[in-house]
Scaffold this motif. Structure first.
Motif, mmCIF file in Angstrom:
data_model
loop_
_atom_site.group_PDB
_atom_site.id
_atom_site.type_symbol
_atom_site.label_atom_id
_atom_site.label_comp_id
_atom_site.label_asym_id
_atom_site.label_seq_id
_atom_site.Cartn_x
_atom_site.Cartn_y
_atom_site.Cartn_z
ATOM 1 N N HIS A 298 0.806 -1.224 0.000
ATOM 2 C CA HIS A 298 0.000 0.000 0.000
ATOM 3 C C HIS A 298 0.840 1.274 0.000
ATOM 4 O O HIS A 298 0.408 2.305 0.504
ATOM 5 C CB HIS A 298 -0.979 0.018 1.185
ATOM 6 C CG HIS A 298 -1.915 -1.131 1.187
ATOM 7 N ND1 HIS A 298 -2.170 -1.889 2.296
ATOM 8 C CD2 HIS A 298 -2.657 -1.668 0.180
ATOM 9 C CE1 HIS A 298 -3.026 -2.855 2.003
ATOM 10 N NE2 HIS A 298 -3.337 -2.744 0.718
ATOM 11 N N THR B 276 -10.185 0.869 4.936
ATOM 12 C CA THR B 276 -9.112 1.777 4.572
ATOM 13 C C THR B 276 -7.763 1.117 4.832
ATOM 14 O O THR B 276 -7.679 0.120 5.553
ATOM 15 C CB THR B 276 -9.202 3.081 5.388
ATOM 16 O OG1 THR B 276 -9.111 2.765 6.786
ATOM 17 C CG2 THR B 276 -10.530 3.792 5.115
ATOM 18 N N ILE C 215 -3.377 2.053 5.489
ATOM 19 C CA ILE C 215 -2.390 3.071 5.834
ATOM 20 C C ILE C 215 -1.172 2.854 4.951
ATOM 21 O O ILE C 215 -0.631 1.742 4.880
ATOM 22 C CB ILE C 215 -1.992 2.978 7.321
ATOM 23 C CG1 ILE C 215 -3.227 3.232 8.199
ATOM 24 C CG2 ILE C 215 -0.880 3.982 7.635
ATOM 25 C CD1 ILE C 215 -2.942 3.083 9.676
ATOM 26 N N ASN D 70 2.437 2.607 3.522
ATOM 27 C CA ASN D 70 3.752 2.293 4.073
ATOM 28 C C ASN D 70 4.708 3.389 3.625
ATOM 29 O O ASN D 70 5.025 3.508 2.449
ATOM 30 C CB ASN D 70 4.219 0.927 3.540
ATOM 31 C CG ASN D 70 5.533 0.485 4.162
ATOM 32 O OD1 ASN D 70 6.237 1.278 4.763
ATOM 33 N ND2 ASN D 70 5.846 -0.795 3.999
ATOM 34 N N ASP D 71 5.145 4.245 4.594
ATOM 35 C CA ASP D 71 5.997 5.368 4.229
ATOM 36 C C ASP D 71 7.478 5.061 4.332
ATOM 37 O O ASP D 71 8.325 5.933 4.339
ATOM 38 C CB ASP D 71 5.679 6.595 5.101
ATOM 39 C CG ASP D 71 5.867 6.305 6.589
ATOM 40 O OD1 ASP D 71 6.210 5.159 6.923
ATOM 41 O OD2 ASP D 71 5.684 7.232 7.398
#
Length: 262
Positions: free
Chosen positions: A22, A213, A215, A217-218
């Motif tokens: 994601h 939803t 989140i 992955n940064d």
């Protein structure tokens, strides 16, 4: 004179995520020949005048043209009737508001256009590009609408597969005219809605309420082996500055050494 965009693009923009983790997908500028990512400072602008043949334009020349255009102001060159301009020419609308102290001139132009029933044809520079525009009265404001230059409108003869004047059956034409007559009404823009955008937003809100939803992955992706990493770049930067500092210290060291030997 200040311009304020009078219309707004309400399209719903969807991002692309990596299905596995994601993470938002990045779009990098790469050179297909060198097979590497290209930085902004390595890019030049060019005009392709024929297939694979380019004229490279220097940034200095482009900046000079940009400055010359920025110095130009709005110039009304003609006054015409609005109905003389086909809607195919219209591009984008801007509300016009007067600068500080320009209220009197603004009111005068608005009143003159209103009483004459005419609109002004003007040239204006927007983002370094010369635009053809019309200025007209809209409710209690002046509205500027950019319009295409004639050579920006494609010729009808270039449109493919246009049928010739085929014979129309009178009964079919009468039916079509009857349908038009039944659906004829006064134009009310409030009655027209973007059904797809509304349905899409309802779907998005429904998914949110169901907690469907994810989140993103940064986590930063590791740099490819052939791309300089951050520490390497930092070290290279230090290497460029270190010799300068060393050079300043060396003369003083040699002087002190000479005195000791003396």
């Amino acid at each position: 004179m200040k311009l304020h965009t009078a219309t707004e693009n309400k399209d719903i923009k969807l991002r692309q995520l990596h299905k596995e983790c994601h993470s938002p997908i990045n779009y990098q500028k790469t050179c297909p020949v060198c097979e590497k990512e290209v930085q902004n400072e390595e890019i030049v602008k060019a005009y392709e005048y024929t297939k694979n043949k380019f004229v490279v334009l220097d940034e200095e020349d482009l900046e000079k043209l940009k400055k010359e255009n920025e110095d130009k102001s709005v110039e009304i060159i003609d006054f015409v009737k609005l109905e003389e301009i086909d809607p195919i020419y219209f591009e984008r609308s801007y509300f016009m508001a007067p600068d500080s102290g320009g209220g009197k001139a603004y009111t005068l132009l608005r009143k003159a256009l209103e009483d004459s029933g005419k609109i002004g044809v003007a040239k204006i520079i927007i983002r370094s590009k010369e635009q053809l525009a019309v200025i007209r009265v809209y409710q209690d404001t002046l509205l500027m609408e950019t319009i295409h230059f004639p050579d920006e409108v494609r010729l009808v003869k270039d449109v493919p597969n246009i049928p010739s004047n085929e014979k129309v059956v009178k009964k079919e034409l009468d039916t079509a005219l009857m349908l038009i007559d039944q659906l004829t009404t006064a134009f009310d823009p409030e009655k027209y809605k973007d059904d797809y955008r509304t349905a899409l937003m309802e779907l998005i809100e429904e998914k949110k309420s169901e907690n469907a939803t994810v989140i993103a992955n940064d986590k930063q992706a590791p740099a490819p082996a052939n791309v300089m990493d951050l520490m390497t770049a930092l070290q290279a930067s230090l290497d460029k500055t270190t010799p300068k500092k060393t050079t300043k210290k060396k003369p003083a060291t040699r002087k002190r050494t000479t005195k000791k030997h003396a």
